[in-house]
Every structure is written in C-alpha cells, then in structure tokens.
Design a protein around this motif. Structure first.
Motif, mmCIF file in Angstrom:
data_model
loop_
_atom_site.group_PDB
_atom_site.id
_atom_site.type_symbol
_atom_site.label_atom_id
_atom_site.label_comp_id
_atom_site.label_asym_id
_atom_site.label_seq_id
_atom_site.Cartn_x
_atom_site.Cartn_y
_atom_site.Cartn_z
ATOM 1 N N LEU A 124 -3.131 -9.304 -14.478
ATOM 2 C CA LEU A 124 -4.672 -9.554 -15.015
ATOM 3 C C LEU A 124 -4.918 -10.378 -16.228
ATOM 4 O O LEU A 124 -4.050 -10.228 -17.444
ATOM 5 N N SER A 125 -5.554 -11.452 -16.102
ATOM 6 C CA SER A 125 -6.136 -12.309 -17.076
ATOM 7 C C SER A 125 -7.471 -11.855 -17.585
ATOM 8 O O SER A 125 -8.403 -11.316 -16.844
ATOM 9 N N PRO A 126 -8.043 -12.370 -18.654
ATOM 10 C CA PRO A 126 -9.384 -12.049 -19.197
ATOM 11 C C PRO A 126 -10.051 -12.969 -18.563
ATOM 12 O O PRO A 126 -9.821 -14.066 -18.301
ATOM 13 N N ARG A 127 -11.517 -12.531 -18.513
ATOM 14 C CA ARG A 127 -12.445 -13.705 -17.898
ATOM 15 C C ARG A 127 -12.150 -14.364 -16.307
ATOM 16 O O ARG A 127 -12.321 -15.649 -16.321
ATOM 17 N N THR A 128 -11.709 -13.691 -15.781
ATOM 18 C CA THR A 128 -11.050 -14.282 -14.389
ATOM 19 C C THR A 128 -11.740 -13.507 -13.322
ATOM 20 O O THR A 128 -11.685 -12.256 -13.276
ATOM 21 N N GLU A 129 -12.036 -14.198 -12.365
ATOM 22 C CA GLU A 129 -12.787 -13.383 -11.274
ATOM 23 C C GLU A 129 -11.368 -12.931 -10.032
ATOM 24 O O GLU A 129 -10.656 -13.944 -9.823
ATOM 25 N N TYR A 130 -11.564 -11.819 -9.837
ATOM 26 C CA TYR A 130 -10.597 -11.442 -8.779
ATOM 27 C C TYR A 130 -11.469 -10.861 -7.396
ATOM 28 O O TYR A 130 -12.265 -10.470 -7.416
ATOM 29 N N THR A 131 -10.479 -10.870 -6.376
ATOM 30 C CA THR A 131 -10.723 -10.111 -5.206
ATOM 31 C C THR A 131 -9.747 -8.936 -4.979
ATOM 32 O O THR A 131 -8.579 -9.008 -5.395
ATOM 33 N N VAL A 132 -10.336 -7.800 -4.606
ATOM 34 C CA VAL A 132 -9.576 -6.587 -4.224
ATOM 35 C C VAL A 132 -9.743 -5.963 -2.971
ATOM 36 O O VAL A 132 -10.921 -5.749 -2.765
ATOM 37 N N ALA A 133 -8.815 -5.438 -2.207
ATOM 38 C CA ALA A 133 -8.926 -4.826 -1.058
ATOM 39 C C ALA A 133 -8.051 -3.514 -1.238
ATOM 40 O O ALA A 133 -6.996 -3.636 -1.608
ATOM 41 N N VAL A 134 -8.145 -2.571 -0.251
ATOM 42 C CA VAL A 134 -7.519 -1.228 -0.282
ATOM 43 C C VAL A 134 -6.984 -0.879 1.144
ATOM 44 O O VAL A 134 -7.807 -0.994 1.942
ATOM 45 N N GLN A 135 -5.649 -0.226 1.348
ATOM 46 C CA GLN A 135 -5.295 0.380 2.551
ATOM 47 C C GLN A 135 -4.867 1.855 1.990
ATOM 48 O O GLN A 135 -4.545 1.811 0.871
ATOM 49 N N THR A 136 -4.959 2.673 2.771
ATOM 50 C CA THR A 136 -4.485 3.932 2.695
ATOM 51 C C THR A 136 -3.146 3.906 3.550
ATOM 52 O O THR A 136 -3.007 3.321 4.539
ATOM 53 N N ALA A 137 -2.069 4.741 2.890
ATOM 54 C CA ALA A 137 -0.875 4.624 3.768
ATOM 55 C C ALA A 137 -0.151 6.136 3.713
ATOM 56 O O ALA A 137 -0.305 6.725 2.980
ATOM 57 N N SER A 138 0.767 6.100 4.756
ATOM 58 C CA SER A 138 1.518 7.470 4.970
ATOM 59 C C SER A 138 2.984 6.914 5.001
ATOM 60 O O SER A 138 3.254 6.428 5.923
ATOM 61 N N LYS A 139 3.848 7.487 3.886
ATOM 62 C CA LYS A 139 5.318 6.957 4.104
ATOM 63 C C LYS A 139 6.093 7.936 5.023
ATOM 64 O O LYS A 139 5.813 9.290 5.048
ATOM 65 N N GLN A 140 6.593 7.519 6.232
ATOM 66 C CA GLN A 140 7.201 8.430 7.162
ATOM 67 C C GLN A 140 8.688 8.601 6.746
ATOM 68 O O GLN A 140 9.279 8.246 5.545
ATOM 69 N N THR A 141 9.186 9.723 7.454
ATOM 70 C CA THR A 141 10.650 10.145 6.960
ATOM 71 C C THR A 141 11.774 9.021 7.141
ATOM 72 O O THR A 141 12.623 9.112 6.472
ATOM 73 N N ASP A 142 11.514 7.909 7.851
ATOM 74 C CA ASP A 142 12.541 6.983 8.010
ATOM 75 C C ASP A 142 12.160 5.838 6.985
ATOM 76 O O ASP A 142 12.777 4.818 6.707
ATOM 77 N N GLY A 143 11.261 6.208 6.035
ATOM 78 C CA GLY A 143 10.920 5.065 5.079
ATOM 79 C C GLY A 143 10.048 4.153 5.235
ATOM 80 O O GLY A 143 9.537 3.405 4.375
ATOM 81 N N ASP A 144 9.509 4.115 6.617
ATOM 82 C CA ASP A 144 8.510 2.986 7.106
ATOM 83 C C ASP A 144 7.116 3.706 6.588
ATOM 84 O O ASP A 144 6.763 4.931 6.126
ATOM 85 N N TYR A 145 6.248 2.804 6.199
ATOM 86 C CA TYR A 145 4.738 3.095 6.083
ATOM 87 C C TYR A 145 3.744 2.948 7.287
ATOM 88 O O TYR A 145 3.589 2.002 7.826
ATOM 89 N N ALA A 146 3.082 4.136 7.507
ATOM 90 C CA ALA A 146 1.798 3.888 8.469
ATOM 91 C C ALA A 146 0.618 3.630 7.655
ATOM 92 O O ALA A 146 0.517 4.276 6.502
ATOM 93 N N VAL A 147 -0.035 2.615 8.053
ATOM 94 C CA VAL A 147 -1.126 2.164 7.331
ATOM 95 C C VAL A 147 -2.537 2.217 7.943
ATOM 96 O O VAL A 147 -2.564 2.040 9.068
ATOM 97 N N SER A 148 -3.714 2.148 7.207
ATOM 98 C CA SER A 148 -4.666 1.908 7.657
ATOM 99 C C SER A 148 -5.244 0.346 7.913
ATOM 100 O O SER A 148 -4.499 -0.398 7.188
ATOM 101 N N GLU A 149 -6.291 0.347 8.355
ATOM 102 C CA GLU A 149 -6.844 -1.300 7.987
ATOM 103 C C GLU A 149 -7.376 -1.363 6.943
ATOM 104 O O GLU A 149 -7.438 -0.405 6.032
ATOM 105 N N TRP A 150 -7.501 -2.751 6.448
ATOM 106 C CA TRP A 150 -7.893 -3.092 5.140
ATOM 107 C C TRP A 150 -9.344 -2.990 4.783
ATOM 108 O O TRP A 150 -10.132 -2.775 6.086
#
Length: 379
Positions: A124-150
C-alpha cells in the motif's frame, strides 16, 4: 497510524517487517488470476452456495492501511474459513501478470469478525487509488478452497502521511542536517518574464501557487499548500547565496526578518532526495493566524524557531537586540512562504552564474530506495 485494537490485522508473512507486527491473522498470500475460478495449481474450486460479500465498506483509511467490512448471509458464516481480498492499484489493475511474485495482489486471510484492518507498506502506498474485491472461501479437508463469486469492485484512495509519519521523516532529517551557518537574506530565482508579470499583472507582488508533486509521495502539502518558494542556503566560503541557480538568472532578495520573525510559525514539510547525494528539506513559513498557518497546524510538525536543526531565528541579547538567522549546512532547504510577497520589500538583480537545470526539483520524484530519507510506510 494505528487503528483501534478491536479490528483484526491482515499482514503478509512474506513481509520483511513480519517480526515487528503483532497479532497477525493472515494465513497466506497468493497471486491468482482475478477472473479465474482456480489458481495455477488447481487448488481453488467454486462453491456457489458460499455467500458473495455485499455492500462493501472501506473506512479508517491511512497512508498504508484501511478497514474493510461487508454484509453477508449469517446462515453461511460457520462454513466460511477464509476471505480472499483482491487489491490492485487502479491504474495497473490489468497488469498483475507482470508483477514480481513477492508483490501481492490477493490477500488470503482467516475469517475473523468484521471489520478487519488491512495494513502493509509493502503493498500500500499513500495517495494512491486502489480497487478491491472480496470472495468468501471454505478450506476443504484436502487443502483445496471452495470459493464464492467475486463481490463488486470498490474503489478508494489511500491518505497522506500523518504527523506521526512526518515526525519520523523529521527525525531522519535531523541526523544529517549538519552544523548551522549564519545567513541574512531569503532569495528566489526566476526568469525575467516572471518578475515582469508580477509587476504588470499582480500589483508588484509574487503570488502563492500550489506546491507541485516533488518530494515524498505521501506529503500532505503536495498539490494542496499554496506558497512562494524561497532558498536561504549560502556558500560555505563566502557566506552569501550561490551565483548559480536551476530556476532562472534573475534573483529577488529580501532581508530574512521580513519573512521570518517572532510573528511567524515554522513547520517541517518533507525530507527527500532525487537519486543523488543531495538531500532536501522542505520548511513552511506561515505568518501566525494566516490561512497557510491554519492549514499547517492541522497537518505538519511545528518547529521552535529558536531551537531546531534546520532554520533558526534568535534575538541577540547584546547590542540592539536584533535577530540573527542560521540555516543547516548539509541539507538544501526549500522554504515555502504562504503569503504574497511585494517586490518592493527587496531587490531584483541578475546573477552572474549559470542556470543549472539539472538541479531543478520541479515535480522531482523521491528515490524510494534511499535509506537516509525513507521511512517504513508507503513512499
């Protein structure tokens, strides 16, 4: 700037500052394709049932941190183990594939109560414009992630340096300021046309203009503070201003006490270099109670005019009790005076030296690799 302790911090285990940050909650950082459902090793899979973050809110923005929260279906919270936060500079949001692998664009954090704090000067830098998006995720027993849409993409801009950061710069500048040399005049170099215009169109005055973007990227005065730039450095062997200048062959000189006296407040504005051995300190002179003074009071560290490492104004106890002025020898001072200056207060004359354009600091970019003048926040 620290944020309230109720928030949970996200920070990177890849960061060189990891050992200095407490209460880390970041699990991993990966670089993933923004629009793909899987990473390159196939470890991310989609689970449509996971809730998509809604109504994202960004708050408590500083130069190197922000808080983020969103709305989510409470019935799915127990299944969510992680959050994926995709963070990109706005102007470079399509250039992820060219980034160095240690510069993260996706933060993978353990699911913690919201809001959470994202903090890190390495991404992160000062005075800088950023975009941000988020997913939710669920870590599976095999180490993979199940994820939502962005989620939807949100835009925000980081803040200027706070006084905490400026005080850190101030302390660094004090280390190399050197001994104090006596001086008697402030001076300003420009071309002949500048002074002709001041006489003919500005009622014989030099008017304040908005400071350019030279110096530290997070400086709160760049692009905001209005003033007239002056110099005061002298040559060691003569005690007088140098005869060369990058700004023009005509020089306005004014006695120091005209601009700097007990009715003036002095502020520290910045400390930087331009990939050279020279270091610059920006100071602001503001008549007490002026609009510039009010601006600086809220944003800049104030200096004692009688006792600081850069520029002093002291009253002589002996003789006529006049004022004596000194400047630091080992840094180049750029002094901003926040009010108009009448040319009748001084003299304008042509200098005998050269116009050294290579030394100009107009819109000069700070060297982000210099250990002398950088601090551990965004450059």
């Amino acid at each position: 700037m620290e944020v309230p302790g109720l928030a949970h911090n996200i920070t990177s285990p890849l960061s060189p500052c990891e050992g200095m940050i407490k209460d880390l909650s970041l699990d991993a950082i990966q670089l993933c394709e923004r629009d793909g459902s899987k990473s390159q090793d196939g470890s991310i899979s989609e689970m449509e049932e996971l809730p998509v973050p809604q109504n994202i809110k960004i708050s408590n923005i500083t130069c190197d941190s922000f808080k983020i929260c969103w709305d989510m279906d409470p019935r799915s919270k127990e299944r969510i183990t992680h959050y994926f936060i995709d963070l990109n500079k706005k102007e470079n949001k399509n250039s992820n594939k060219f980034k160095h692998k240690d510069v993260p664009t996706k933060l993978v954090a353990k699911a913690v109560p919201l809001p959470m704090t994202v903090r890190g000067h390495w991404f992160l830098s000062p005075r800088t414009e950023y975009t941000v998006a988020v997913q939710t995720a669920s870590k599976q027993t095999d180490g993979d992630y199940a994820v939502s849409e962005w989620s939807e993409i949100i835009e925000f801009c980081t803040a200027d340096y706070s006084t905490v950061h400026l005080n850190q710069l101030l302390e660094k500048a004090e280390v190399i300021a050197g001994r104090m040399l006596r001086f008697s005049v402030f001076y300003r170099n420009q071309n002949k046309e500048y002074f002709d215009h001041a006489r003919e169109a500005q009622e014989n005055r030099m008017l304040p203009s908005v400071k350019d973007n030279s110096g530290s990227h997070g400086s709160p005065i760049s692009g905001k503070l209005e003033g007239v730039f002056f110099s005061c450095n002298t040559e060691f062997n003569t005690g007088k201003p140098p005869q060369d200048s990058p700004y023009g062959r005509h020089r306005f000189e004014v006695q120091a006490d005209t601009l700097f006296n007990p009715d003036t407040n002095l502020y520290f504005g910045d400390f930087y270099c331009m990939y050279t051995a020279y270091h610059y300190v920006i100071l602001v002179l503001a008549p007490k109670g002026s609009r510039g003074d009010e601006f600086c009071k809220q944003r800049l560290p104030a200096l004692d005019i009688n006792n600081n490492r850069f520029l002093t104004c002291k009253q002589v106890e002996e003789g006529d009790g006049g004022l004596v002025f000194h400047h630091a020898q080992d840094v180049i001072l750029e002094v901003i005076y926040t009010e108009p200056v009448d040319l009748a207060l001084g003299t304008v004359a042509e200098i005998s030296g050269h116009q050294l354009m290579s030394l100009s600091t107009v819109n000069a970019k700070k060297d982000p690799s210099c250990k002398t003048c950088n601090i551990s926040v965004g450059r």
